[in-house]
Enzyme design. Structure first.
Site, PDB file in Angstrom:
ATOM      1  N   GLY A  92      93.020  -7.580  89.871  1.00  0.00           N
ATOM      2  CA  GLY A  92      92.072  -7.867  89.064  1.00  0.00           C
ATOM      3  C   GLY A  92      91.718  -8.590  90.762  1.00  0.00           C
ATOM      4  O   GLY A  92      90.588  -9.584  90.884  1.00  0.00           O
ATOM      5  N   HIS A  99      90.774 -13.425  99.920  1.00  0.00           N
ATOM      6  CA  HIS A  99      91.921 -14.874  99.887  1.00  0.00           C
ATOM      7  C   HIS A  99      92.812 -15.492  99.486  1.00  0.00           C
ATOM      8  O   HIS A  99      93.359 -14.567  98.710  1.00  0.00           O
ATOM      9  CB  HIS A  99      89.846 -15.346  98.676  1.00  0.00           C
ATOM     10  CG  HIS A  99      89.437 -14.262  97.949  1.00  0.00           C
ATOM     11  ND1 HIS A  99      88.975 -12.923  97.937  1.00  0.00           N
ATOM     12  CD2 HIS A  99      90.427 -14.314  96.728  1.00  0.00           C
ATOM     13  CE1 HIS A  99      89.138 -12.527  96.752  1.00  0.00           C
ATOM     14  NE2 HIS A  99      90.101 -12.832  95.752  1.00  0.00           N
TER      15      HIS A  99
END
Ligand code: 5GP
Ligand code: ZN
Length: 113
Positions: A92, A99
């Site tokens: 995904g 991050h």
């Protein structure tokens, strides 16, 4: 190729920044998936977790310390929250500047979708 998160770091595009220091920045996710959804990123551009070097070990630990602070500040630390770092498309990952997602404020499902 430009990087949207480098643009946020460099204040070229706006974001709701909630924390910053010399090596990392945290901001609210633009499309929150939970009542609390923030992202912690290093100032250094690293595309995926597969690109991490030994020399990045302290930096990664620092991202987790920031995530803990944000979870406490947003009052989800004790009830629980989820930290996620996706790697490559099938996970995904859509932004190729690493991050750490901080998700909280609702019950999280397991296994994840
Ligand atoms: P990934 O899918 O790569 O793990 O997560 C990328 C995250 O970045 C997504 O949750 C998405 O909503 C968020 N995002 C993408 N573009 C922007 C943006 O321009 N600003 C902010 N604040 N978040 C963004
Ligand atoms: Zn970047």
């Amino acid at each position: 190729m430009g990087c949207i998160f480098c643009d946020i770091l460099n204040k070229k595009i706006p974001a709701k920044i909630i924390y910053e220091d010399e090596s990392a920045v945290a901001f609210e996710d633009i499309n929150p998936q939970a009542p609390v959804h923030a992202l912690v990123i290093p100032r250094k551009h690293i595309s995926t977790t597969l690109d991490l070097k030994e020399g990045d070990n302290n930096l990664i630990g620092h991202l987790f310390q920031i995530a803990n602070k944000i979870a406490r500040d947003k009052n989800v630390a004790e009830r629980g929250f989820r930290l996620v770092m996706n790697c490559n498309p099938e996970s995904g990952q859509t932004v190729f500047h690493i991050h750490l997602h901080i998700l909280g404020g609702r019950h999280m499902h397991w296994p994840p979708g």
